[in-house]
Design an enzyme around this catalytic site. Sequence first.
Site, PDB file in Angstrom:
ATOM      1  N   HIS A  14       0.872  -1.196   0.000  1.00  0.00           N
ATOM      2  CA  HIS A  14       0.000   0.000   0.000  1.00  0.00           C
ATOM      3  C   HIS A  14       0.897   1.230   0.000  1.00  0.00           C
ATOM      4  O   HIS A  14       1.516   1.551   1.014  1.00  0.00           O
ATOM      5  CB  HIS A  14      -0.910   0.013   1.228  1.00  0.00           C
ATOM      6  CG  HIS A  14      -1.845   1.189   1.277  1.00  0.00           C
ATOM      7  ND1 HIS A  14      -3.207   1.053   1.463  1.00  0.00           N
ATOM      8  CD2 HIS A  14      -1.626   2.523   1.179  1.00  0.00           C
ATOM      9  CE1 HIS A  14      -3.775   2.244   1.464  1.00  0.00           C
ATOM     10  NE2 HIS A  14      -2.828   3.170   1.301  1.00  0.00           N
ATOM     11  N   HIS A  16       1.577   5.384  -1.667  1.00  0.00           N
ATOM     12  CA  HIS A  16       1.202   6.571  -2.457  1.00  0.00           C
ATOM     13  C   HIS A  16       2.471   7.162  -3.065  1.00  0.00           C
ATOM     14  O   HIS A  16       3.370   7.580  -2.333  1.00  0.00           O
ATOM     15  CB  HIS A  16       0.533   7.623  -1.566  1.00  0.00           C
ATOM     16  CG  HIS A  16      -0.717   7.115  -0.922  1.00  0.00           C
ATOM     17  ND1 HIS A  16      -1.958   7.265  -1.502  1.00  0.00           N
ATOM     18  CD2 HIS A  16      -0.921   6.433   0.232  1.00  0.00           C
ATOM     19  CE1 HIS A  16      -2.876   6.704  -0.717  1.00  0.00           C
ATOM     20  NE2 HIS A  16      -2.268   6.186   0.345  1.00  0.00           N
ATOM     21  N   ARG A  18       2.126   9.573  -5.648  1.00  0.00           N
ATOM     22  CA  ARG A  18       1.769  10.891  -6.207  1.00  0.00           C
ATOM     23  C   ARG A  18       2.223  11.007  -7.655  1.00  0.00           C
ATOM     24  O   ARG A  18       2.360  10.014  -8.356  1.00  0.00           O
ATOM     25  CB  ARG A  18       2.355  12.032  -5.347  1.00  0.00           C
ATOM     26  CG  ARG A  18       2.167  11.901  -3.839  1.00  0.00           C
ATOM     27  CD  ARG A  18       0.733  11.780  -3.405  1.00  0.00           C
ATOM     28  NE  ARG A  18       0.607  11.926  -1.954  1.00  0.00           N
ATOM     29  CZ  ARG A  18      -0.402  11.443  -1.242  1.00  0.00           C
ATOM     30  NH1 ARG A  18      -1.382  10.759  -1.817  1.00  0.00           N
ATOM     31  NH2 ARG A  18      -0.455  11.636   0.062  1.00  0.00           N
ATOM     32  N   LYS A 100      -9.242  -0.362  -5.938  1.00  0.00           N
ATOM     33  CA  LYS A 100      -9.294   0.272  -4.615  1.00  0.00           C
ATOM     34  C   LYS A 100     -10.655   0.897  -4.361  1.00  0.00           C
ATOM     35  O   LYS A 100     -11.139   1.700  -5.156  1.00  0.00           O
ATOM     36  CB  LYS A 100      -8.206   1.353  -4.537  1.00  0.00           C
ATOM     37  CG  LYS A 100      -8.190   2.138  -3.232  1.00  0.00           C
ATOM     38  CD  LYS A 100      -7.734   1.276  -2.054  1.00  0.00           C
ATOM     39  CE  LYS A 100      -7.924   2.002  -0.733  1.00  0.00           C
ATOM     40  NZ  LYS A 100      -6.718   2.482  -0.143  1.00  0.00           N
ATOM     41  N   HIS A 137     -10.463   0.817   1.719  1.00  0.00           N
ATOM     42  CA  HIS A 137     -10.276   1.798   2.801  1.00  0.00           C
ATOM     43  C   HIS A 137     -11.504   1.647   3.699  1.00  0.00           C
ATOM     44  O   HIS A 137     -12.591   2.087   3.356  1.00  0.00           O
ATOM     45  CB  HIS A 137     -10.160   3.225   2.257  1.00  0.00           C
ATOM     46  CG  HIS A 137      -9.892   4.225   3.344  1.00  0.00           C
ATOM     47  ND1 HIS A 137      -8.687   4.865   3.490  1.00  0.00           N
ATOM     48  CD2 HIS A 137     -10.666   4.658   4.377  1.00  0.00           C
ATOM     49  CE1 HIS A 137      -8.727   5.658   4.553  1.00  0.00           C
ATOM     50  NE2 HIS A 137      -9.928   5.547   5.108  1.00  0.00           N
ATOM     51  N   HIS A 175      -4.534  -0.883   5.666  1.00  0.00           N
ATOM     52  CA  HIS A 175      -4.121  -0.169   6.877  1.00  0.00           C
ATOM     53  C   HIS A 175      -5.109  -0.313   8.041  1.00  0.00           C
ATOM     54  O   HIS A 175      -5.709   0.648   8.483  1.00  0.00           O
ATOM     55  CB  HIS A 175      -3.835   1.318   6.599  1.00  0.00           C
ATOM     56  CG  HIS A 175      -4.818   2.024   5.713  1.00  0.00           C
ATOM     57  ND1 HIS A 175      -6.178   1.965   5.894  1.00  0.00           N
ATOM     58  CD2 HIS A 175      -4.626   2.832   4.654  1.00  0.00           C
ATOM     59  CE1 HIS A 175      -6.768   2.699   4.986  1.00  0.00           C
ATOM     60  NE2 HIS A 175      -5.862   3.229   4.208  1.00  0.00           N
ATOM     61  N   LEU A 220      -4.876   8.828   8.132  1.00  0.00           N
ATOM     62  CA  LEU A 220      -6.169   8.158   8.191  1.00  0.00           C
ATOM     63  C   LEU A 220      -6.017   6.714   7.747  1.00  0.00           C
ATOM     64  O   LEU A 220      -5.276   6.459   6.801  1.00  0.00           O
ATOM     65  CB  LEU A 220      -7.181   8.893   7.300  1.00  0.00           C
ATOM     66  CG  LEU A 220      -7.594  10.262   7.850  1.00  0.00           C
ATOM     67  CD1 LEU A 220      -8.399  11.035   6.816  1.00  0.00           C
ATOM     68  CD2 LEU A 220      -8.383  10.109   9.149  1.00  0.00           C
ATOM     69  N   ASP A 248       1.610   2.509   3.543  1.00  0.00           N
ATOM     70  CA  ASP A 248       0.754   3.688   3.385  1.00  0.00           C
ATOM     71  C   ASP A 248       1.605   4.964   3.439  1.00  0.00           C
ATOM     72  O   ASP A 248       1.140   6.004   3.893  1.00  0.00           O
ATOM     73  CB  ASP A 248      -0.351   3.721   4.447  1.00  0.00           C
ATOM     74  CG  ASP A 248      -1.441   4.738   4.124  1.00  0.00           C
ATOM     75  OD1 ASP A 248      -1.513   5.196   2.962  1.00  0.00           O
ATOM     76  OD2 ASP A 248      -2.208   5.080   5.049  1.00  0.00           O
ATOM     77  N   ALA A 264      -3.794  14.506   5.757  1.00  0.00           N
ATOM     78  CA  ALA A 264      -3.576  13.204   6.393  1.00  0.00           C
ATOM     79  C   ALA A 264      -2.541  12.406   5.627  1.00  0.00           C
ATOM     80  O   ALA A 264      -2.635  12.291   4.403  1.00  0.00           O
ATOM     81  CB  ALA A 264      -4.890  12.429   6.446  1.00  0.00           C
TER      82      ALA A 264
HETATM   83  C1  NCD Z   1      -3.531   8.883   2.287  1.00  0.00           C
HETATM   84  C2  NCD Z   1      -3.115   9.968   1.284  1.00  0.00           C
HETATM   85  O1  NCD Z   1      -2.556  10.993   1.711  1.00  0.00           O
HETATM   86  O2  NCD Z   1      -3.328   9.783   0.082  1.00  0.00           O
HETATM   87  N1  NCD Z   1      -3.543   9.473   3.591  1.00  0.00           N
HETATM   88  C3  NCD Z   1      -3.493   8.812   4.771  1.00  0.00           C
HETATM   89  O3  NCD Z   1      -3.626   9.448   5.808  1.00  0.00           O
HETATM   90  N2  NCD Z   1      -3.285   7.519   4.836  1.00  0.00           N
HETATM   91  C4  NCD Z   1      -4.840   8.304   1.898  1.00  0.00           C
HETATM   92  C5  NCD Z   1      -5.187   7.012   2.602  1.00  0.00           C
HETATM   93  O4  NCD Z   1      -4.559   5.990   2.381  1.00  0.00           O
HETATM   94  O5  NCD Z   1      -6.130   7.013   3.402  1.00  0.00           O
HETATM   95 ZN    ZN Z   2      -3.092   5.116   1.784  1.00  0.00          ZN
END
Ligand code: NCD
Ligand code: ZN
Length: 346
Positions: A14, A16, A18, A100, A137, A175, A220, A248, A264
Amino acid sequence: MTQSLTITRPDDWHLHLRDGAMLQTVLPETARHFARAIIMPNLVPPVVNSADAAAYRTRIMAALPADLTFEPLMTLYLTEDTDPEDVAAAHASGLITSVKLYPAGATTNSSSGVRDFDKVRPVLEKMAEIGCPLCVHGEVTDRDIDIFDREAVFIDRVLDPIRRSIPGLRVVMEHITTKNGADYVLANDKDLGATITVQHLIFDRNDMLVGGMRPHYYCLPILKRREHREALRAAAFSGDKRFFLGTDSAPHPTHAKEAECCAAGCFTAPNALSILAQTFEEGGALDKLEGFTSLHGPAFYGLPVNTDTITLTKGDAEVAFPETLPAGDHTVTVFDPGFPLYWRVA
Ligand code: NCD
Ligand code: ZN
């Protein structure tokens, strides 16, 4: 004294990454240590169809430094307009690994997510038929449900009914942050797995809130009480194959974290493995680290285990990580656990 541990190269189930300048900055931080990662599709606009996923994959590979190898495992962002046939074709061709599900409004960039779960039933049924996993999620978004209860309520009101009505749908609870989440996984021995982040293994909500609010610990689903952290640790340290690492790692520009309304997400990619090695060692579970980071995820997803290894070494000197990294015109702040780290990836 130096201690050393060689394990199968980890994957991140998992992540991100960007786009644009941020992608350039954060991708090497993951690719240095991890062979593959499930790439979250919550860009603006989101990655909703196979053309988007193919284009995003191309941008990721273009951003990868020549001296690193990395395989992005692409995902599609489920919307009420997702076409089951597009999902099936993208999965059959190997372009995507999973889909997702974000309940609309649950987290960063989730406004295109699902409001009415009945509307996505045809997609979920198709996914069950073809064996395409659903990454979830797991939080309800109702104004009336306390943010600390949103995961537990989601399991009862949304997840369990979906799983009962669509047998064979393979689900990853992303998560998980509660004992309720861990217990739900433990009570179900088929078609269910869960990822756990670094921050949820080391922190409870006091770490974020007592003595002042720490925006870099805000993510989150939100950090919960200590008893939940203990349940997550027990799950990770147990060696149970249903639990695996999803960092995450979720970078935001520093100014968006240190803001009146803080974004978050914790950017843990640079030191995730250092923190994990230390945490598993403290838990007397160093022998379970490899399963959590490198074996259980491929088993769930039906993918081969990586054939190369990494070596973690523990020395007497504290391992230093940069406080921030440059990201275009901004910086991104590296997650600081607030305690010294002694394990490094060699
Ligand atoms: C994630 C994000 O910033 O894209 N933020 C987070 O707090 N985990 C989104 C997510 O996975 O919930
Ligand atoms: Zn995430």
